[in-house]
Every structure is written in structure tokens, then in C-alpha cells.
Design a protein around this motif. Structure first.
Motif, short mmCIF file in Angstrom:
data_model
loop_
_atom_site.label_atom_id
_atom_site.label_comp_id
_atom_site.label_asym_id
_atom_site.label_seq_id
_atom_site.Cartn_x
_atom_site.Cartn_y
_atom_site.Cartn_z
N ASP A 317 0.71 -1.20 0.09
CA ASP A 317 0.09 -0.03 -0.12
C ASP A 317 0.85 1.35 0.10
OD1 ASP A 317 -2.37 -1.46 -0.20
OD2 ASP A 317 -2.32 -1.48 2.15
N ARG A 320 2.37 1.86 -3.38
CA ARG A 320 1.37 2.49 -4.34
C ARG A 320 0.98 4.01 -4.15
NH1 ARG A 320 -0.83 -3.06 -4.44
NH2 ARG A 320 -1.71 -2.70 -2.22
N ILE A 367 2.80 -5.76 -7.42
CA ILE A 367 2.44 -4.50 -7.15
C ILE A 367 2.18 -3.64 -8.30
CG2 ILE A 367 3.33 -2.19 -6.47
CD1 ILE A 367 4.80 -3.61 -4.33
N VAL A 371 -1.49 -1.89 -10.20
CA VAL A 371 -1.28 -0.55 -10.11
C VAL A 371 -1.95 -0.44 -11.87
CG1 VAL A 371 -0.13 1.71 -10.65
CG2 VAL A 371 0.06 0.27 -8.51
#
Length: 375
Positions: A317, A320, A367, A371
Motif C-alpha cells: 500500500d 502504491r 504491485i 497499479v
């Protein structure tokens, strides 16, 4: 002209080097001790590189490297293979904030030139392995040091002395030949590793480089931009060239700290590379303020948000969030992520396990998929 063959850097990419496997370590030790010959060493390297390529493909990477398994150093092996350049054992001053590397360096003993290089065969083997084990969506990526690493980091000059302009011209010409040589060998994704930019990340480093060269700091920066741009100016239209910057990477330590503020215009607006791999895994790399200098719609900025120095996995998190922060200055389509450096810039490698290494790569991929929806 728009590049047509390689759509890279990929959303989940990597710098290139991997931890040397035990068979590689044992074979190199045996070779150093005179227990095996060059052919036996190569056979082990070939086998381990094929295994590595298969692992990279299996984990989901699209840019595939040989892990630099045949090298001792990320830069010296290539540079010492140029004509007029020799490797030697130097009186080493340890610049790292920790372990001390071996005391090897390079010196110029003749006219710098490129007339073939043994690493062309290294690339050809990698490309064949990617074609053998891949499905056509992977690209063989090869990394060599930037011309600035020769032009600014030699520890001895027995040939050019004070004729720096000729040294510059010969270095550029040699790299133009090298880039064409790798292209002719089938390379379409070449990365230039360049730690010379750390000369401008802190006041102490800037003061030292100005005193060394006796020039204004902007003039020194402009020369390094010119060196790299001139070196890649004749690259074929369908060859993608990126550049990687870090602050040193040896046994999980580093050389210096500081942001990209002083060189932001140079790297984001003036360099003619297709992509930038930037170290951004902790506060030693500064903040995202320099990203405001981004102006080129044809440039991909690969944020090195995942560290290759330590085994702990970053909070996805938080990663991101940092991507979103960077997105305030750079469009999402011009961003990608990777580890901040390789896992083994030298054969000693960073202080984590092979299992940790692959967890890091998977982390980058997961990740990126969350995204961008793809890698």
C-alpha cells in the motif's frame, strides 16, 4: 523515430544482476585456484544462466538478463575489455558505508577503442536462451557501464594525460561502435549503468568534483550529458537504451546520500535515453520534487521503490501511495517500478538469500499488476 520492436521498460522491470548461485561461486573459486580451465568454467556459467533465464520467465519477468553471472563487477569487466583500458590492483580508499570491495580499478594505457568485445558472445548466449525458453513476449536485456564511468572514473591515465578532449572523443567513438556491435548481435534493449551522477547529489560531493575538475558544476553536468548523448546518438531507431542511477550497491551498503535536485533538468529533460531507472527505495535518494522537471512524453521513469539490499518486503500500500505521489508530476503511462539496483552489482552480492531475491521480484510484479493491470 518511434521505437517499434521493444515496448520497454516494462511496468515491472529490474536492473539486471542476480545473486550468484552456489555452482557459480564454486566454479569461479576453482578457476581462480587453477583447478579447472576456462572451458569448464564456461560450461558451469552456461548451465546456471540457462536456469536463471527459466526462473525469470517462470516468475513473470519480461526483461530477461544473464544476472551478470560471468562478471566480477558490474562495470570493470566491460571497461577493461575495451582497447586501451586495463584492470589493475589499486590502493583502494573505501567509499562505502560498510564492507570494503576488492581493490581493483582501471587505467588507460592506450587509445580507447572498441574492436569487438567478449561480452558480445555473452549477450548472444543470453538471447539464444531467451528464445529457447521464452514464448516470444520476453526480451533479452543487457547492461553495460555508461561511457561516463570510463571518462570520469579511471584511476590512471598513461596515454591521454592532459588531452581530455581527445579522451572524450575516443570514448564516445568506442561506445558508438559498442552499441552498434550489440545491435548487430541482436540486442534491442541495452541499459547503461551510471553512478557518476552521484557526484551531484550532496554538497560535499559537488564541492569535491568542482575542486577536482576546476570547472563550474553546471559545466561538468553538461559534459556528462553530452558524453552520454553523443555515445548513443547513432543507435538504430529500433534499439531501446535506458540508464540506471544509484548511490552505490555493494554488500547491501552504499556510498552516499542525496536527491536528484541538482541534476533534475539534466536527466529528465536533456538526456536522450528512452528510460531512467532511478534509486528511490529510501530517504537516501531524496524526495519526488525533482520529478517536476519531467517534460518528455517519450521517456519512461522506472521508480526503484523496492530495495535489493534487504530481505524485508515493503508494504504494498505504501508503494502504491508513492507511485501516486510520483504520478502528480509524471503521467502514469510514463512510470514503471523495479528494485532500486541489482541484487549483486559485484559477485559478492547483497545480504539476502536467493529465496528473498525472488520474493522481491514477485513483489515488484504483483504491485505493478495492481497499479497498471499488466507488467
Amino acid at each position: 523515430m518511434t521505437k517499434t520492436l521493444v515496448k520497454a521498460p516494462f511496468r515491472a522491470d529490474h536492473v539486471g544482476s542476480f545473486l550468484r548461485t552456489e555452482p557459480i561461486k564454486e566454479a569461479r573459486k576453482a578457476f581462480a585456484n587453477g583447478e579447472i580451465d576456462t572451458d569448464a568454467l564456461k560450461a558451469v556459467e552456461d548451465a546456471e544462466i540457462e536456469k536463471l533465464v527459466q526462473k525469470e520467465i517462470k516468475v513473470g519477468l519480461k526483461s530477461i538478463t544473464d544476472g551478470e553471472f560471468r562478471r566480477s563487477y558490474w562495470h570493470l569487466d566491460f571497461l577493461a575489455g575495451l582497447e586501451g583500458v586495463e584492470l589493475f590492483e589499486a590502493e583502494y580508499i573505501n567509499n562505502f558505508k560498510g564492507d570494503k570491495p576488492k581493490s581493483n580499478a582501471i587505467k588507460v594505457v592506450g587509445k580507447v577503442d572498441f574492436n569487438g568485445h567478449y561480452m558480445l558472445e555473452h549477450f548472444k548466449f543470453l538471447k539464444q536462451a531467451v528464445e529457447k525458453y521464452g514464448d516470444g513476449s520476453q526480451v533479452a536485456k543487457f547492461s553495460i557501464p555508461s561511457p561516463n564511468m570510463l571518462f570520469t572514473r579511471i584511476q590512471g591515465d598513461e596515454y591521454y594525460h592532459d588531452n581530455q578532449e581527445q579522451f572524450y572523443c575516443d570514448t564516445v567513438a568506442a561506445y558508438q561502435k559498442a552499441i552498434q556491435g550489440f545491435y548487430d548481435a541482436g540486442c534491442r534493449y541495452l541499459q547503461l549503468d551510471d553512478t557518476s551522477w552521484i557526484d551531484f547529489v550532496s554538497e560535499d560531493r559537488i564541492k569535491a568534483v568542482v575542486e577536482k575538475h576546476g570547472k563550474d558544476v553546471q559545466e561538468i553536468i553538461d559534459t556528462r550529458v553530452r558524453c552520454l548523448n553523443d555515445a548513443i546518438s547513432k543507435r538504430p531507431d529500433d534499439m531501446l537504451i535506458t540508464m540506471h542511477i544509484c548511490r552505490g550497491n555493494f554488500r547491501s551498503t552504499y556510498i552516499t546520500s542525496g536527491g536528484y535536485d541538482t541534476i533534475s533538468d539534466a536527466i529528465f529533460a536533456n538526456l536522450q535515453v528512452d528510460g531512467l531507472f532511478l534509486e528511490y527505495d529510501d530517504n537516501r535518494s531524496g524526495d519526488f520534487e525533482p520529478l517536476k522537471s519531467f517534460k518528455r512524453t517519450d521517456l519512461t521513469v522506472v521508480l526503484g521503490l523496492i530495495t535489493s539490499k534487504f530481505p524485508e518486503l515493503e508494504d504494498p500500500d505504501r508503494i502504491r501511495e508513492r507511485i501516486n505521489e510520483a504520478n502528480k508530476n509524471i503521467p502514469l503511462e510514463n512510470l514503471a517500478i523495479s528494485p532500486q539496483c541489482g541484487f549483486a552489482s559485484t559477485e559478492e552480492g547483497n545480504k539476502l538469500t536467493e529465496e528473498d531475491q525472488w520474493k522481491k521480484i514477485k513483489h515488484v510484479i504483483e504491485i505493478a499488476e495492481s497499479v497498471w493491470g499488466t507488467i
